[in-house]
Structure formats: C-alpha cells, structure tokens
Design a protein around this motif. Structure first.
Motif, short mmCIF file in Angstrom:
data_model
loop_
_atom_site.label_atom_id
_atom_site.label_comp_id
_atom_site.label_asym_id
_atom_site.label_seq_id
_atom_site.Cartn_x
_atom_site.Cartn_y
_atom_site.Cartn_z
N MET A 1 9.16 -73.10 -10.58
CA MET A 1 7.75 -72.77 -10.84
C MET A 1 7.03 -73.94 -11.48
O MET A 1 5.94 -74.32 -11.08
CB MET A 1 7.70 -71.54 -11.76
N GLU A 2 7.69 -74.53 -12.52
CA GLU A 2 7.09 -75.68 -13.20
C GLU A 2 6.98 -76.86 -12.26
O GLU A 2 6.01 -77.63 -12.31
CB GLU A 2 7.94 -76.05 -14.43
N ASN A 3 8.00 -77.02 -11.38
CA ASN A 3 7.97 -78.12 -10.40
C ASN A 3 6.81 -77.97 -9.44
O ASN A 3 6.15 -78.94 -9.07
CB ASN A 3 9.29 -78.18 -9.63
N ASN A 4 6.54 -76.71 -9.03
CA ASN A 4 5.42 -76.44 -8.12
C ASN A 4 4.08 -76.78 -8.77
O ASN A 4 3.19 -77.35 -8.15
CB ASN A 4 5.42 -74.98 -7.68
N LYS A 5 3.95 -76.42 -10.07
CA LYS A 5 2.72 -76.74 -10.80
C LYS A 5 2.54 -78.24 -10.92
O LYS A 5 1.44 -78.77 -10.76
CB LYS A 5 2.75 -76.10 -12.19
N MET A 6 3.65 -78.94 -11.19
CA MET A 6 3.58 -80.39 -11.33
C MET A 6 3.18 -81.05 -10.02
O MET A 6 2.33 -81.95 -9.99
CB MET A 6 4.95 -80.92 -11.79
N LEU A 7 3.79 -80.57 -8.92
CA LEU A 7 3.46 -81.13 -7.60
C LEU A 7 1.99 -80.84 -7.25
O LEU A 7 1.31 -81.69 -6.66
CB LEU A 7 4.38 -80.53 -6.53
N SER A 8 1.52 -79.65 -7.63
CA SER A 8 0.13 -79.29 -7.37
C SER A 8 -0.81 -80.22 -8.11
O SER A 8 -1.81 -80.70 -7.55
CB SER A 8 -0.11 -77.83 -7.79
N TRP A 9 -0.52 -80.49 -9.39
CA TRP A 9 -1.36 -81.38 -10.19
C TRP A 9 -1.32 -82.81 -9.64
O TRP A 9 -2.35 -83.50 -9.61
CB TRP A 9 -0.89 -81.37 -11.65
N ILE A 10 -0.13 -83.26 -9.20
CA ILE A 10 -0.02 -84.61 -8.63
C ILE A 10 -0.85 -84.72 -7.36
O ILE A 10 -1.57 -85.71 -7.15
CB ILE A 10 1.46 -84.95 -8.35
N PHE A 11 -0.78 -83.68 -6.51
CA PHE A 11 -1.53 -83.70 -5.25
C PHE A 11 -3.03 -83.69 -5.52
O PHE A 11 -3.79 -84.44 -4.91
CB PHE A 11 -1.13 -82.49 -4.40
N LYS A 12 -3.45 -82.82 -6.45
CA LYS A 12 -4.87 -82.78 -6.81
C LYS A 12 -5.34 -84.11 -7.36
O LYS A 12 -6.41 -84.62 -6.99
CB LYS A 12 -5.12 -81.67 -7.84
N GLY A 13 -4.55 -84.66 -8.28
CA GLY A 13 -4.93 -85.93 -8.90
C GLY A 13 -5.03 -87.06 -7.89
O GLY A 13 -5.97 -87.87 -7.93
#
Length: 237
Positions: A1-13
C-alpha cells in the motif's frame, strides 16, 4: 500500500515537473519580447492556471477521498482546459492584442472557471445533503416501525426507555447541521459511522428471533447519540 502511494507521488511529481518545465521554457522564450506590455499579465494568468493544475493533480487522492471521483474529474478537466486555453490563446493573440483586451478576456475566462467549479461543488453538496437526509428519514421511519413490531415481546419499561432513546437521537440529528453539508473528511467519516450504526440497530430490531437484548440496543442508540454530539464538535472545530 505504501509502495503504491510512493509510486503515485513519484508519477505525479514527474508529470508535473515536465508540464512546469515546458511551460516555463515557452513563456520565457524569445516571443516574450514581441509584446512586452502584455507579458506581465500573460505570466500571471498562465502561471495561475499552472498552479491550479499542479494543486489539483498533487492533491488528487485527497480530493477524491473527500469530494468523490465525479467532482475530481470535473475539476481536473476544467483545470486542464483553463491551462490549455491560457497557453493557446496567449500564443495566438500575443503579438496583436492590446494589454487591455488581453486582461478583459482572461479575467472573464478565469471568472467563468471559478464560477463553474464553485457552482458544481454547490450542486453536488446540495444533492449529497438531500441524499443523506432522505436516508436518515427512512431509517427513522424503519426504526420506529421495527420498534412497534417488538412491542409485544418487550417489557413496557424497556420499551419506553428504548423509544425515548431513539426519539432523542433522531431529534438530535434533525436539529444539528444537515448530514452531507460539510465536506471535511473526518465529519464525513463520522456521518457514515452514525448511519452504519443505525442500520446495525435496525438489523437487530428486525431480527426474527424473539430473544433480543433491548437494553443493549438502547445502549447502542445512546452511543449513536454521543456520536452525533462528537460530529457537532468536529464541525465547530
């Protein structure tokens, strides 16, 4: 779950970084000096649209959680259109338009953008409020009906205590700020928790078994009453 959030933030950024860099390179290219009187306003409106787009994308998860997917899609779509219009319109008319008319057009577009989103949010909140309050009224009717159906198997004293607890709870709900009006995430969670607990009590009352702990059901409604009070404190904060 935390990995998905991190990947989401990286993609957005990464996506926003590309958009921001491309926008800045275009805005501060050689064409900027061709109509220097319009340039300051062009920067203001283009960067305003860019900032709004950045905020909507960066906070997408929070917006969806708080306001729902439909509002997020509307806000994102209007933000993209506003940004693209600012870029394309400025690029097309930059050399020929006067600063006065550029300001008038962009102010009207900006005003329309904000009115559109505020209007949609109000409509959405009104519909949500009506939906919540309709559900609560139906639950109130169903609860009273279920209580009456159990009248023959409950002692009079228990019946009166439970009935008073139910009436007190729904009176508190009806006299408080309407459910669905406040869009703050903790308030929404508390409202959903209250409705869920009322439904749980209803399921106990409508249970076909004649063996029911009415004192426990009353305590559950007393707890719901306290939850309504906690919701009111959240709204005041």
């Amino acid at each position: 779950m935390e990995n998905n959030k991190m990947l989401s933030w990286i993609f957005k950024g990464f996506s926003l970084l590309i958009i921001d860099v491309v926008t800045i390179k275009i805005v501060f290219s050689i064409w900027a000096i061709l109509n220097i009187s319009v340039f300051p306003m062009a920067i203001c409106f283009i960067f305003l649209s860019l900032i709004i787009l950045n905020i909507v994308i960066a906070l997408s998860s929070r917006i969806i959680e708080t306001y729902g997917m439909s509002l997020f899609i509307t806000t994102l779509s209007s933000s993209v259109i506003y940004y693209l219009f600012s870029m394309v319109f400025t690029g097309i008319v930059y050399i020929t338009i006067t600063s006065k008319w550029y300001f008038i057009v962009m102010m009207l577009v900006t005003l329309f953008f904000f009115l559109l989103n505020v209007g949609y949010l109000n409509i959405r909140n009104n519909n949500k409020e009506k939906e919540y309050m309709t559900d609560i009224k139906l639950l109130m009717i169903h609860t009273n009906k279920s209580l009456e159906q159990n009248k023959d198997i409950i002692e009079e004293n228990e019946y009166n205590n439970l009935k008073n607890s139910i009436e007190r709870t729904f009176e508190r709900i009806n006299s408080s700020t309407p459910f669905g009006r406040i869009s703050e995430i903790n308030t929404i969670k508390k409202e959903n928790e209250i409705i869920y607990n009322i439904e749980e009590v209803n399921s106990l009352l409508t249970d076909s078994s004649n063996v029911k702990d009415f004192n426990s059901i009353k305590k559950m409604f007393d707890n719901i009453y306290n939850m309504v009070y906690e919701r009111e404190k959240l709204i005041i904060k």
